[in-house]
Every structure is written in C-alpha cells, then in structure tokens.
Design a protein around this motif. Structure first.
Motif, mmCIF file in Angstrom:
data_model
loop_
_atom_site.group_PDB
_atom_site.id
_atom_site.type_symbol
_atom_site.label_atom_id
_atom_site.label_comp_id
_atom_site.label_asym_id
_atom_site.label_seq_id
_atom_site.Cartn_x
_atom_site.Cartn_y
_atom_site.Cartn_z
ATOM 1 N N THR A 93 -16.157 -0.750 -13.983
ATOM 2 C CA THR A 93 -15.458 -2.024 -13.961
ATOM 3 C C THR A 93 -16.132 -3.080 -14.839
ATOM 4 O O THR A 93 -15.494 -4.027 -15.280
ATOM 5 N N CYS A 150 -18.475 -2.445 -4.178
ATOM 6 C CA CYS A 150 -17.125 -2.804 -3.719
ATOM 7 C C CYS A 150 -16.337 -3.468 -4.844
ATOM 8 O O CYS A 150 -15.134 -3.235 -5.008
ATOM 9 N N GLN A 151 -17.021 -4.289 -5.642
ATOM 10 C CA GLN A 151 -16.366 -4.925 -6.782
ATOM 11 C C GLN A 151 -15.971 -3.875 -7.826
ATOM 12 O O GLN A 151 -14.898 -3.932 -8.422
ATOM 13 N N CYS A 154 -12.880 -1.706 -6.631
ATOM 14 C CA CYS A 154 -11.622 -2.419 -6.368
ATOM 15 C C CYS A 154 -10.687 -2.283 -7.562
ATOM 16 O O CYS A 154 -10.981 -2.771 -8.656
ATOM 17 N N HIS A 155 -9.543 -1.639 -7.342
ATOM 18 C CA HIS A 155 -8.644 -1.348 -8.455
ATOM 19 C C HIS A 155 -8.012 -2.603 -9.043
ATOM 20 O O HIS A 155 -7.523 -2.584 -10.167
ATOM 21 N N ARG A 158 -10.689 -3.320 -11.503
ATOM 22 C CA ARG A 158 -11.073 -2.110 -12.256
ATOM 23 C C ARG A 158 -9.980 -1.695 -13.242
ATOM 24 O O ARG A 158 -10.256 -1.320 -14.378
ATOM 25 N N GLY A 169 -12.599 -10.695 -5.997
ATOM 26 C CA GLY A 169 -13.050 -9.383 -5.539
ATOM 27 C C GLY A 169 -13.516 -9.411 -4.097
ATOM 28 O O GLY A 169 -13.766 -10.472 -3.516
ATOM 29 N N PRO A 170 -13.650 -8.238 -3.488
ATOM 30 C CA PRO A 170 -13.960 -8.151 -2.055
ATOM 31 C C PRO A 170 -15.282 -8.785 -1.650
ATOM 32 O O PRO A 170 -15.383 -9.358 -0.569
ATOM 33 N N CYS A 202 -5.189 -8.615 -3.053
ATOM 34 C CA CYS A 202 -5.756 -7.508 -2.268
ATOM 35 C C CYS A 202 -4.667 -6.843 -1.430
ATOM 36 O O CYS A 202 -3.997 -7.507 -0.641
ATOM 37 N N CYS A 207 -10.776 0.727 -0.133
ATOM 38 C CA CYS A 207 -11.716 1.409 -1.024
ATOM 39 C C CYS A 207 -13.064 0.694 -1.041
ATOM 40 O O CYS A 207 -14.111 1.336 -1.183
ATOM 41 N N CYS A 208 -13.057 -0.629 -0.871
ATOM 42 C CA CYS A 208 -14.319 -1.376 -0.850
ATOM 43 C C CYS A 208 -15.152 -1.000 0.368
ATOM 44 O O CYS A 208 -16.376 -0.848 0.282
ATOM 45 N N THR A 219 -12.811 -4.662 4.824
ATOM 46 C CA THR A 219 -11.357 -4.825 4.944
ATOM 47 C C THR A 219 -10.961 -5.285 6.340
ATOM 48 O O THR A 219 -10.269 -6.297 6.496
#
Length: 248
Positions: A93, A150-151, A154-155, A158, A169-170, A202, A207-208, A219
């Motif tokens: 990312t 986690c960053q 994160c799609h 990414r 981002g998360p 989000c 995934c994070c 999450t």
C-alpha cells in the motif's frame, strides 16, 4: 536441526525491482527476521529492512510474507514446511524506498489530522477521575503498536490511491473512536469521522482485524460502534428534529 530454505526476497527501489532467489540456513526456533539478518550478513549486505525491537512491540518490521501482511519478527519459520518457498515483499500500500523498506509517512500525516484529547475546560491536571469499567473499551485500542498492517491491508487505500486524501484508514478511525468513547473527552468527533476521515468508505470486511498482531478487534469494537454513533447523529429523525429545535 537446521536446514536449507528457499527464499524469494524483493529487491529494488523507487525505480522498480523484482524478486531475488536465495538459499539460506534456518535453525530451530528462528523467525523470518532472523533469516533476513542472515542474508544481510552472508549474501546481501546492502539489503534494506526496517526493524527495531525484535519482540513484536515496535511495529517496525512490517512486510508481507507469502502475500500476507505480517511482522517479520513474529513470523516463525516453523509456520512453513521445509520445502516451501518463503516470499518476502514490502507492504504494497505504501511507496517503496528500498527493498523491504516503505514510505509510511501517509500514516503520520493522518495522525496529525486527529484532534488531541480534549478534557473539560474546568478540569485541572490531577483531578481526572474515571472508573475502570468506563475506560476498558477504549483501553483496548491503546495496545496498537502502529505497525500499519491494518492500513496496508485495507483495500480502500490499497486498491485506490486516490482515496488516500479522503480516508484515514482503520488505525486512525480507531484513534477517533478511542477518543470519542473516552469518558473525559468532551469533543464531538462524529462529524470528523464521517466528513474528514472517510468513515463511510469502510465496508467492514474485517481485513484490518485479521492482520492485527495485537489482536485488537478493530472492526467490531471501534469501526462499527463509530458508524452507529455517526448514523444516530446524522440520520435518526428524532435526533434531527431535536437538533433543529435546539438551534432555534
């Protein structure tokens, strides 16, 4: 009990690069970072890798091992079979600086955008009083070691570079949630979360949470409750009517 392992390690810089093959000795109990250090010592002295504590507490040695974001110091070689090729690449990312080292300055820019802890104006230092039950929820988020896995996974950022401007981002949405849930923080951070930090981007794929080395339930315990607070404020008709009446 040692054996010879096959490794593929990404070598390159901002201009490009590719995977290089290595055969390297592995001993019992070692982690992937041990092998990277052995490669530096024996075959690739100019191999760049970021690391610090080697104890899973500094978050420095983040990379991707066989396509999964991991801490190199916490990924044991016993995870893999002896005939398995282990592929180590930088986090995808963020821009590559060199080899396994990436430019994570995006995260520090987003950190500066989050307003700091805001206690009541009339509360002096030393007068803070809280019950443990009031802080347990936000305390979980303080375990973050800022590895940025986690960053990285994160799609939203990414797969879509243009989202980086509007999405924190998360990790930093979790920081906003931590302060929003803090019993002594009086700032209302719901609009910040939605409008500036991009909470609406989000879509809670979790995934994070899956890659967090500290096992923080990002999450379930941060992002979803933060979404609920934003929705209550912005879309609940009773709250909307109350805001209208209050303004009058």
């Amino acid at each position: 009990m040692g054996y010879e392992a096959k490794f593929k390690v990404w070598r390159g810089d901002t201009e490009g690069g590719g995977l290089h093959d290595f055969t390297v000795e592995v001993n019992e109990g070692e982690v992937v970072l041990d092998i990277i250090h052995r490669l530096q010592a024996t075959q690739a002295p100019d191999l760049a890798v970021r690391w610090n504590c080697k104890a899973g507490k500094c978050g420095s040695c983040s990379a991707e091992v066989n396509g999964r974001p991991r801490l190199l110091c916490m990924t044991r070689m016993s995870t893999f079979t002896q005939d398995e090729v282990v592929t180590v690449t930088p986090m995808r990312t963020f821009p590559v600086i060199r080899d396994l080292v990436t430019d994570v300055s995006f995260n520090y820019r987003k950190a500066r955008e989050v307003p700091s802890f805001t206690p009541p104006m009339d509360l002096k230092p030393g007068e803070y009083r809280m019950q443990q039950t009031d802080v347990e929820r936000s305390q979980e988020f303080r375990k973050c070691i800022e590895c940025f896995l986690c960053q990285n996974v994160c799609h939203v950022v990414r797969d879509h570079e243009d989202n980086k401007h509007a999405f924190s981002g998360p990790r930093y949405l979790m920081r906003i949630a931590e302060l929003e849930m803090h019993p002594l923080d009086v700032a209302d951070r719901r609009e910040l979360a939605q409008e500036d930090a991009g909470l609406g981007f989000c879509n809670i794929t979790k995934c994070c949470t899956e890659v967090c080395p500290e096992h923080i339930k990002i999450t379930d315990n941060a992002l979803i409750p933060l979404k609920e607070r934003v929705v209550d404020r912005k879309y609940d008709p009773i709250v909307w009517l109350g805001n209208k009446l209050f303004r009058r």
